[in-house]
Design a protein around this motif. Structure first.
Motif, short mmCIF file in Angstrom:
data_model
loop_
_atom_site.label_atom_id
_atom_site.label_comp_id
_atom_site.label_asym_id
_atom_site.label_seq_id
_atom_site.Cartn_x
_atom_site.Cartn_y
_atom_site.Cartn_z
N VAL A 157 0.83 -1.20 0.00
CA VAL A 157 0.00 0.00 0.00
C VAL A 157 0.87 1.26 0.00
N ALA A 158 1.89 1.27 0.84
CA ALA A 158 2.79 2.44 0.88
C ALA A 158 3.46 2.65 -0.47
N LEU A 216 -7.70 -8.98 -5.20
CA LEU A 216 -8.25 -7.69 -4.78
C LEU A 216 -8.70 -6.97 -6.03
N CYS A 217 -10.00 -6.67 -6.13
CA CYS A 217 -10.51 -5.95 -7.29
C CYS A 217 -10.74 -4.49 -6.92
N ALA A 277 -8.74 2.98 -7.07
CA ALA A 277 -7.46 2.75 -6.40
C ALA A 277 -7.54 3.04 -4.90
N TRP A 278 -8.15 4.16 -4.51
CA TRP A 278 -8.22 4.51 -3.10
C TRP A 278 -8.92 3.43 -2.29
N ASP A 279 -10.10 3.04 -2.73
CA ASP A 279 -10.85 2.04 -1.97
C ASP A 279 -10.16 0.68 -2.04
N GLY A 280 -9.52 0.39 -3.18
CA GLY A 280 -8.81 -0.87 -3.29
C GLY A 280 -7.65 -0.97 -2.32
N TRP A 281 -6.79 0.06 -2.30
CA TRP A 281 -5.65 0.04 -1.39
C TRP A 281 -6.10 0.02 0.06
#
Length: 597
Positions: free
Chosen positions: A41-42, A76-77, A112-116
């Motif tokens: 994530v980082a 992870l989608c 991307a935000w919600d995925g990460w």
């Protein structure tokens, strides 16, 4: 054998990505007690800052992962779906026969935000502030600008100046493209505001992450996206169009975790995203090549001409099936497509000369359904060019059209947590910058067809059949190897090159990445304007003059892409017998890096 870099080995943790700063940030998280998912994530957020021409906060992220406690591969989608207003009729009413490759009409829900954050919540251990601080620091205090970023901005300078003034202000301050060291303080402010919303939820880590997700999808980010999409901007259709994405679309979508699509090849199991992506084409290629095992050969780290020929012909068959059957559609016959019986039937089509036709199969007797655009041969010989997506960096035109895309990160830790992620979308040249947020929306909807009845037809709530394709490989049921590359349609072809070099050539991870690569352009591009070249084959010259001559003699339309031109692979691995961890990264492009100890 000489390699551009050593294959790393250690026992603590490994991070490999397409940019050294992202790899270093991921490693820093491991050093501070985080696990592989925290580190990913980082690294993913840092990539949004330092490779802005390849991905951004308005993009998406698919990943394949396994945990120390459960070797079952999961996906992870973080791929957003088409908005509620994205109907074929609407786009046709605008005079379009393809979804534009730039502008606001091509936006899906940014995932991307919600995925990460879903990954961090469900599999990580660190707080949002801990993992996001590295990206905020680079956005606020400055990061080194890649030459490719400056070149991309220069390419679209006229578009920015005349039609996308908000992008011009961010990327061409004072009338010149950013270079040297740059900042994005508005993006840093956006992230800090999301962090503030998260921390108002109290001290519980999960509560903070859920609050940050809501602040994005139901709060100020969604409001800014909604307002901006009501404005009309120029896209590569040559006209100005407003978007159809709304704040309500963002509020109604969340990232998800789902089973991986898997196939067994001897002692290996390959795990990919499902047919809403192009991921299963790697599995199909491997199943097809499994019938030619005795004919595959590497000598001194290089494949024989016959090996390249077989790989290319099998790729053509697999990608033809992609065109006919893949999509976010429950009717996709994935079990049949990934069956040994179907592969054996298709193997009979591989001859000694290059095929020049697109030949989808008939799994379980089904009739292949190709888009009319493809069936009519439209797009053949288009302006896209045979060296599409070299290096995995985008091929960018002056109107912002982009083919090839993306970044990549792989992480493994000492406990056996492992992940391969391929973030993309929301690159700076995709659509105008939203000035209140410091980033733009993605254009993944360009991969839909504006023709009803196809597996990949545009429809509200559907995921576009993305090219993003991370890979996890299990050996005798144990998660062992995570790898991937940017490169649009080439991702699963360059991964095949790596896999063959590793498993047939017996090369270590770094040598397998360094080995000469190739790809075919004999199927329609997923990117606007959908160009393709039947028989086209792009190779690295290090295959050698004799191999290139042999391939041309077989009828392949060979383009020499250069000695070090194709792919930006990275990978990490864990040997379950010894506990040793390994990593490697691509030297092409001179920015990918692996770190570990």
């Amino acid at each position: 054998m000489f390699t551009t870099r050593p294959e790393l080995a250690g026992t603590f943790g490994m991070v490999a990505s397409t940019h050294w700063l992202a790899s270093s940030a991921g490693m820093a998280v491991l050093e501070h007690g985080g696990n592989a998912f925290d580190a990913a994530v980082a690294a993913g957020f840092v990539l949004q800052v330092v490779e802005p021409h390849l991905n951004g906060p308005g993009g998406e992220v698919p990943a394949v992962l396994a945990t120390r406690d459960d070797p079952t591969p999961r996906v992870l989608c973080g791929q957003g779906v088409a908005p509620a207003g994205a109907s074929i009729d609407h786009y046709r009413s605008e005079g379009l026969d393809l979804v534009p490759g730039t502008g606001l009409l091509a936006a899906t829900i940014p995932g991307a935000w919600d995925g990460w954050l879903t990954l961090l919540r469900d599999y990580g251990t660190r707080s949002l502030r801990e993992v996001l601080s590295y990206a905020i620091g680079y956005a606020r205090n400055g990061y080194p600008v890649l030459e490719r970023v400056t070149a991309t901005i220069d390419t679209v300078a006229e578009l920015f100046t005349e039609h996308w003034p908000t992008s011009a202000r961010l990327w061409r301050p004072g009338g010149r493209a950013i270079a040297g060291r740059a900042t994005n303080p508005v993006l840093a402010d956006t992230w800090e505001r999301l962090l503030a919303e998260a921390e108002r939820a109290g001290g519980d880590r999960v509560a903070q992450l859920d609050a940050a997700r809501r602040a994005w999808s139901e709060g100020f980010v969604a409001e800014a996206v909604d307002a901006f999409c009501r404005r009309a901007f120029r896209d590569d259709s040559g006209a100005d169009h407003a978007g159809v994405l709304t704040g309500q679309d963002l509020a109604g979508w969340r990232a998800s975790v789902e089973p991986a699509a898997t196939v067994d090849i001897g002692e290996w199991t390959i795990a990919k995203c499902g047919p809403w992506s192009q991921g299963p084409v790697l599995a199909q290629q491997l199943l097809l090549l499994n019938g030619f095992t005795d004919e595959l050969a590497y000598v001194d780290g290089k494949p024989s001409a016959h090996t390249v020929h077989l790989a290319v012909e099998c790729a053509k068959l697999a990608f033809a099936d992609r065109e006919a059957y893949y999509g976010d559609d429950p009717r996709v016959p994935l079990r049949e497509l990934l069956s040994a019986e179907y592969a054996a039937d298709r193997q009979t089509l591989v001859g000694d000369t290059a095929s020049l036709t697109l030949r989808p199969g008939s799994p379980a007797g089904r009739t292949p359904l190709l888009p009319a655009f493809v069936a009519q041969g439209r797009g053949i010989g288009g302006a896209e060019g045979a060296v599409l997506g070299a290096l995995g960096d985008p091929t960018v035109s002056r109107n912002g059209s982009t083919r090839g895309d993306t970044v990549h990160v792989d992480v493994v830790d000492a406990q056996g947590n492992i992940i391969s992620a391929t973030p993309s979308g929301g690159w700076l040249q995709s659509s105008p910058t939203i000035p209140e947020l410091g980033f733009c929306l993605g254009t993944r909807a360009q991969m839909f067809w504006l023709e009803p009845g196809l597996p990949n037809s545009l429809a509200p709530g559907k995921r576009p059949r993305t090219t993003l394709s991370p890979t996890l490989a299990l050996r005798e049921g144990v998660p062992t190897l995570a790898f991937g590359t940017p490169g649009g349609d080439q991702q699963d072809q360059w991964q095949l090159c790596f896999w063959l070099a590793r498993t047939v050539g017996g090369l270590n991870l770094q040598a397998a990445i360094d080995a000469p690569a190739w790809h075919t352009t004999a199927f329609p591009s997923s990117f606007y304007p959908r160009s393709w070249e039947p028989g086209g084959l792009v190779v690295e010259s290090r295959l050698g003059p004799a191999v290139l001559a042999d391939l041309r003699g077989r009828g392949h339309l060979v383009t020499d892409g250069g000695a070090w031109a194709l792919g930006r692979m990275s990978c990490v691995a864990r040997d379950a017998r010894t506990g040793l961890l390994h990593a490697a990264a691509n030297a092409r492009g001179m920015q990918g890096y692996a770190v570990g100890r």
